[in-house]
Write an enzyme that holds these catalytic residues in place. Structure first.
Site, PDB file in Angstrom:
ATOM      1  N   LYS A 101       4.994  11.578   5.016  1.00  0.00           N
ATOM      2  CA  LYS A 101       3.540  11.418   4.782  1.00  0.00           C
ATOM      3  C   LYS A 101       2.755  11.932   5.984  1.00  0.00           C
ATOM      4  O   LYS A 101       1.728  12.590   5.835  1.00  0.00           O
ATOM      5  CB  LYS A 101       3.213   9.945   4.493  1.00  0.00           C
ATOM      6  CG  LYS A 101       3.806   9.426   3.191  1.00  0.00           C
ATOM      7  CD  LYS A 101       3.319  10.217   1.976  1.00  0.00           C
ATOM      8  CE  LYS A 101       4.024   9.853   0.696  1.00  0.00           C
ATOM      9  NZ  LYS A 101       3.757  10.747  -0.423  1.00  0.00           N
ATOM     10  N   TYR A 143      10.876   8.720   5.131  1.00  0.00           N
ATOM     11  CA  TYR A 143       9.823   8.694   4.105  1.00  0.00           C
ATOM     12  C   TYR A 143       8.439   8.675   4.760  1.00  0.00           C
ATOM     13  O   TYR A 143       7.565   9.491   4.442  1.00  0.00           O
ATOM     14  CB  TYR A 143       9.973   7.470   3.176  1.00  0.00           C
ATOM     15  CG  TYR A 143       8.728   7.246   2.353  1.00  0.00           C
ATOM     16  CD1 TYR A 143       8.453   8.046   1.247  1.00  0.00           C
ATOM     17  CD2 TYR A 143       7.782   6.272   2.707  1.00  0.00           C
ATOM     18  CE1 TYR A 143       7.284   7.884   0.516  1.00  0.00           C
ATOM     19  CE2 TYR A 143       6.614   6.099   1.983  1.00  0.00           C
ATOM     20  CZ  TYR A 143       6.373   6.905   0.893  1.00  0.00           C
ATOM     21  OH  TYR A 143       5.211   6.752   0.188  1.00  0.00           O
ATOM     22  N   SER A 192      -0.144   7.227   2.714  1.00  0.00           N
ATOM     23  CA  SER A 192       0.253   5.819   2.735  1.00  0.00           C
ATOM     24  C   SER A 192      -0.194   5.142   4.026  1.00  0.00           C
ATOM     25  O   SER A 192      -0.239   5.781   5.091  1.00  0.00           O
ATOM     26  CB  SER A 192       1.778   5.752   2.621  1.00  0.00           C
ATOM     27  OG  SER A 192       2.249   4.469   2.904  1.00  0.00           O
TER      28      SER A 192
HETATM   29  P1  NAD Z   1       6.816   7.110  -8.725  1.00  0.00           P
HETATM   30  O1  NAD Z   1       8.211   7.362  -8.292  1.00  0.00           O
HETATM   31  O2  NAD Z   1       6.576   6.113  -9.774  1.00  0.00           O
HETATM   32  O3  NAD Z   1       6.129   8.480  -9.165  1.00  0.00           O
HETATM   33  C1  NAD Z   1       6.483   9.727  -8.622  1.00  0.00           C
HETATM   34  C2  NAD Z   1       6.759  10.683  -9.776  1.00  0.00           C
HETATM   35  O4  NAD Z   1       7.091  11.953  -9.247  1.00  0.00           O
HETATM   36  C3  NAD Z   1       7.947  10.243 -10.641  1.00  0.00           C
HETATM   37  O5  NAD Z   1       7.557  10.265 -12.002  1.00  0.00           O
HETATM   38  C4  NAD Z   1       9.026  11.295 -10.365  1.00  0.00           C
HETATM   39  O6  NAD Z   1       9.822  11.528 -11.495  1.00  0.00           O
HETATM   40  C5  NAD Z   1       8.188  12.493  -9.950  1.00  0.00           C
HETATM   41  N1  NAD Z   1       8.860  13.435  -9.038  1.00  0.00           N
HETATM   42  C6  NAD Z   1       9.532  13.154  -7.888  1.00  0.00           C
HETATM   43  N2  NAD Z   1      10.005  14.297  -7.344  1.00  0.00           N
HETATM   44  C7  NAD Z   1       9.619  15.317  -8.154  1.00  0.00           C
HETATM   45  C8  NAD Z   1       9.797  16.731  -8.138  1.00  0.00           C
HETATM   46  N3  NAD Z   1      10.510  17.329  -7.193  1.00  0.00           N
HETATM   47  N4  NAD Z   1       9.250  17.461  -9.125  1.00  0.00           N
HETATM   48  C9  NAD Z   1       8.537  16.877 -10.098  1.00  0.00           C
HETATM   49  N5  NAD Z   1       8.343  15.554 -10.192  1.00  0.00           N
HETATM   50  C10 NAD Z   1       8.875  14.777  -9.221  1.00  0.00           C
HETATM   51  O7  NAD Z   1       5.985   6.755  -7.394  1.00  0.00           O
HETATM   52  P2  NAD Z   1       4.524   6.136  -7.260  1.00  0.00           P
HETATM   53  O8  NAD Z   1       4.653   4.748  -6.790  1.00  0.00           O
HETATM   54  O9  NAD Z   1       3.712   6.445  -8.448  1.00  0.00           O
HETATM   55  O10 NAD Z   1       3.999   6.981  -6.016  1.00  0.00           O
HETATM   56  C11 NAD Z   1       3.240   8.155  -6.187  1.00  0.00           C
HETATM   57  C12 NAD Z   1       2.912   8.724  -4.830  1.00  0.00           C
HETATM   58  O11 NAD Z   1       2.213   7.755  -4.059  1.00  0.00           O
HETATM   59  C13 NAD Z   1       4.121   9.122  -3.997  1.00  0.00           C
HETATM   60  O12 NAD Z   1       3.813  10.299  -3.291  1.00  0.00           O
HETATM   61  C14 NAD Z   1       4.308   7.967  -3.065  1.00  0.00           C
HETATM   62  O13 NAD Z   1       4.941   8.343  -1.870  1.00  0.00           O
HETATM   63  C15 NAD Z   1       2.863   7.570  -2.808  1.00  0.00           C
HETATM   64  N6  NAD Z   1       2.688   6.174  -2.389  1.00  0.00           N
HETATM   65  C16 NAD Z   1       3.210   5.175  -3.174  1.00  0.00           C
HETATM   66  C17 NAD Z   1       3.055   3.850  -2.771  1.00  0.00           C
HETATM   67  C18 NAD Z   1       3.651   2.722  -3.567  1.00  0.00           C
HETATM   68  O14 NAD Z   1       3.815   1.633  -3.012  1.00  0.00           O
HETATM   69  N7  NAD Z   1       3.962   2.906  -4.845  1.00  0.00           N
HETATM   70  C19 NAD Z   1       2.349   3.561  -1.596  1.00  0.00           C
HETATM   71  C20 NAD Z   1       1.825   4.611  -0.835  1.00  0.00           C
HETATM   72  C21 NAD Z   1       1.995   5.922  -1.251  1.00  0.00           C
HETATM   73  C1  WQD Z   2       5.640  -6.496   1.128  1.00  0.00           C
HETATM   74  C2  WQD Z   2       5.974  -7.794   1.856  1.00  0.00           C
HETATM   75  C3  WQD Z   2       8.185  -7.828   2.797  1.00  0.00           C
HETATM   76  C4  WQD Z   2      10.358  -7.790  -0.976  1.00  0.00           C
HETATM   77  C5  WQD Z   2       6.277  -0.531   1.325  1.00  0.00           C
HETATM   78  C6  WQD Z   2       6.550   0.761   2.039  1.00  0.00           C
HETATM   79  C7  WQD Z   2       5.279   1.465   2.391  1.00  0.00           C
HETATM   80  C8  WQD Z   2       4.373   1.627   1.171  1.00  0.00           C
HETATM   81  C9  WQD Z   2       4.209   0.336   0.440  1.00  0.00           C
HETATM   82  C10 WQD Z   2       4.767   3.793   0.204  1.00  0.00           C
HETATM   83  C11 WQD Z   2       6.736  -7.550   3.166  1.00  0.00           C
HETATM   84  C12 WQD Z   2       8.040  -8.882   1.729  1.00  0.00           C
HETATM   85  C13 WQD Z   2       9.359  -7.795  -0.026  1.00  0.00           C
HETATM   86  C14 WQD Z   2      11.152  -8.961  -1.141  1.00  0.00           C
HETATM   87  C15 WQD Z   2       9.878 -10.040   0.591  1.00  0.00           C
HETATM   88  N1  WQD Z   2       4.941   2.541   0.231  1.00  0.00           N
HETATM   89  N2  WQD Z   2       9.131  -8.896   0.735  1.00  0.00           N
HETATM   90  N3  WQD Z   2      10.874 -10.041  -0.359  1.00  0.00           N
HETATM   91  O1  WQD Z   2       6.912  -3.209   3.102  1.00  0.00           O
HETATM   92  O2  WQD Z   2       4.399  -3.347   2.875  1.00  0.00           O
HETATM   93  O3  WQD Z   2       5.521  -1.354   2.173  1.00  0.00           O
HETATM   94  O4  WQD Z   2       5.490  -0.245   0.172  1.00  0.00           O
HETATM   95  O5  WQD Z   2       4.176   4.492   0.947  1.00  0.00           O
HETATM   96  O6  WQD Z   2       5.615   2.691   2.930  1.00  0.00           O
HETATM   97  O7  WQD Z   2       7.282   0.477   3.223  1.00  0.00           O
HETATM   98  O8  WQD Z   2       5.811  -3.416   0.814  1.00  0.00           O
HETATM   99  O9  WQD Z   2       6.360  -4.641  -1.224  1.00  0.00           O
HETATM  100  O10 WQD Z   2       8.244  -3.826   0.251  1.00  0.00           O
HETATM  101  O11 WQD Z   2       6.817  -5.704   1.017  1.00  0.00           O
HETATM  102  O12 WQD Z   2       9.699 -11.033   1.289  1.00  0.00           O
HETATM  103  O13 WQD Z   2      12.070  -8.996  -1.941  1.00  0.00           O
HETATM  104  O14 WQD Z   2       6.862  -8.566   1.036  1.00  0.00           O
HETATM  105  O15 WQD Z   2       8.942  -8.323   3.873  1.00  0.00           O
HETATM  106  O16 WQD Z   2       6.292  -8.504   4.070  1.00  0.00           O
HETATM  107  P1  WQD Z   2       5.706  -2.899   2.334  1.00  0.00           P
HETATM  108  P2  WQD Z   2       6.865  -4.363   0.132  1.00  0.00           P
END
Ligand code: NAD
Ligand code: WQD
Length: 343
Positions: A158, A154, A129
């Site tokens: 990562k 969290y 991330s």
């Molecule tokens: P998500 O929660 O939709 O998907 C994760 C999946 O993993 C879910 O289906 C959940 O049921 C499964 N899971 C969790 N723990 C488990 C376990 N112990 N065993 C088996 N399955 C398990 O999340 P996502 O948004 O698709 O994110 C996927 C990956 O990308 C994550 O590692 C997350 O940290 C990373 N990521 C997400 C974002 C974002 O904004 N969505 C941003 C950066 C990184």
């Molecule tokens: C985006 C912008 C908020 C909600 C998060 C995680 C990061 C990564 C991506 C996993 C910010 C603003 C949000 C609302 C708002 N995930 N906001 N009202 O904060 O960039 O990152 O998701 O790895 O680790 O921290 O994403 O979508 O929460 O926010 O004004 O109700 O929207 O302040 O500026 P963020 P976000």
């Protein structure tokens, strides 16, 4: 010899389901494992509707070391993994740090041990991330930007996850690793068969916008308009989830074709363009025709001001770049929200 298979952990989740579709469409044989803690088996139907194939699925909790080892014994033809499974709620991780470390780090270690025990070449893609950069000193953010102390457990999982993978890639020379640092994934598949399904009240901006437009919340809170940006609201790099998904396939192919530079690589995945919160709201209003009820409130603790990716490395080395813009991504997010709410 059995054809090789790719393990997709968390493959029924948001990014995992979109990546599973791309993998199937590119001819990969995949096995999804998911414990359904943040997803449901209905997603399998969506994947089938898009690809014509129901992927093999095993319900399994990766925190169970025995089960992980059994999985690898039962599936001798696994040759790669895309590891999505993790807990991902930043705020929740502050109150439940041990659950986050147990799941996001424990599961990773069990998988790497099982891979090492195989004693064969193995390709590993890790979901990292942009959160590892914190508030970067220079924008756009390159992969060389220093890692800042994590704001949340969290985020720390990562950073630690990447360190574990790096160390293991040095000791296990049969392991190839690509860590993909996602910026802000949004939107859903153009077919509207799969999309983002946040459980409970969404913490992220785009699902909160679409749910507000759908009438689930009275208003959207905009967290602060006194930041040093064009309109005072924070800037992020919003990337369409299908673009993100495609990068995983490219990365996997690179490792499988032995094209990697060394056996540990990191790539930023973003569009390279930053948008303010108000720009996202205005773009959403334009594409949906819905006027959003929003209110400026206090800053959200822990928010950084500005983050967007320098995507040169992914462009040059992976030959990948985001194809969809903010409008397309928001359109798919809105179409999906309307579909699941019967609007
Ligand atoms: P998500 O929660 O939709 O998907 C994760 C999946 O993993 C879910 O289906 C959940 O049921 C499964 N899971 C969790 N723990 C488990 C376990 N112990 N065993 C088996 N399955 C398990 O999340 P996502 O948004 O698709 O994110 C996927 C990956 O990308 C994550 O590692 C997350 O940290 C990373 N990521 C997400 C974002 C974002 O904004 N969505 C941003 C950066 C990184
Ligand atoms: C985006 C912008 C908020 C909600 C998060 C995680 C990061 C990564 C991506 C996993 C910010 C603003 C949000 C609302 C708002 N995930 N906001 N009202 O904060 O960039 O990152 O998701 O790895 O680790 O921290 O994403 O979508 O929460 O926010 O004004 O109700 O929207 O302040 O500026 P963020 P976000």
């Amino acid at each position: 010899m059995l054809p090789s298979k790719i393990l997709v952990t968390g493959g029924l989740g948001y990014i995992g389901s979109h990546t599973s579709v791309e993998l199937i469409q590119q001819g990969f044989d995949i096995l999804i494992v998911d414990d359904l803690s943040n997803s449901s088996t209905e997603v399998l139907e969506g994947i089938k509707k898009i690809t014509g194939i129901t992927p093999e699925f095993i319900k399994l909790d990766l925190r169970d070391k025995k089960e992980v080892n059994q999985l690898f014994e039962d599936q001798p033809n696994l040759s790669g993994i895309i590891h999505f499974a993790a807990f991902k709620a930043v705020g929740e991780s502050i109150f439940q740090p041990l659950e986050y470390y147990e799941n996001n780090i424990g599961s990773l270690i069990y998988l790497l041990q099982a891979i090492e025990n195989k004693g064969q070449k193995f390709s590993f893609i890790f979901s990292s991330s942009c959160t590892v950069y914190g508030q970067a000193d220079q924008l756009p953010i390159t992969e060389h930007a220093p890692i800042k102390k994590a704001e949340s457990p969290y985020g720390n999982t990562k950073q630690i996850g990447e360190d574990i993978l790096y160390d293991n890639s040095r000791s296990n020379r049969l392991l190839k690793v690509i860590s993909l640092r996602y910026f802000n994934p949004i939107g859903g598949h153009s077919s509207i068969e799969i999309g983002e399904l946040p459980k409970g009240k969404p913490q992220n901006l785009v699902p909160f916008i679409t749910q507000t437009a759908a009438g689930i919340h009275d208003k959207l809170n905009v967290f602060g308009d006194d930041y040093p940006t064009l309109d005072g609201t924070c800037i992020r790099d919003y990337i369409h989830v299908v673009d993100l998904a495609k990068a995983h396939v490219v990365g996997l192919k690179r490792m499988m074709a032995d094209e990697q530079n060394g056996n540990f690589e990191i790539f930023n995945l973003g569009t390279g363009k930053g948008n303010t919160v108000l720009e996202v709201i205005k773009t959403f209003e334009k594409i949906s025709g819905v006027s959003l009820n929003y209110k400026i409130v206090d800053r959200r603790p822990g928010d950084i001001v500005e983050a967007f990716a320098n995507t040169t490395k992914a462009n040059k080395i992976l030959g990948w770049e985001a194809e969809n813009d903010l409008e397309v991504a928001l359109k798919t997010a809105w179409e999906w929200e309307k579909k699941i709410r019967n609007i």
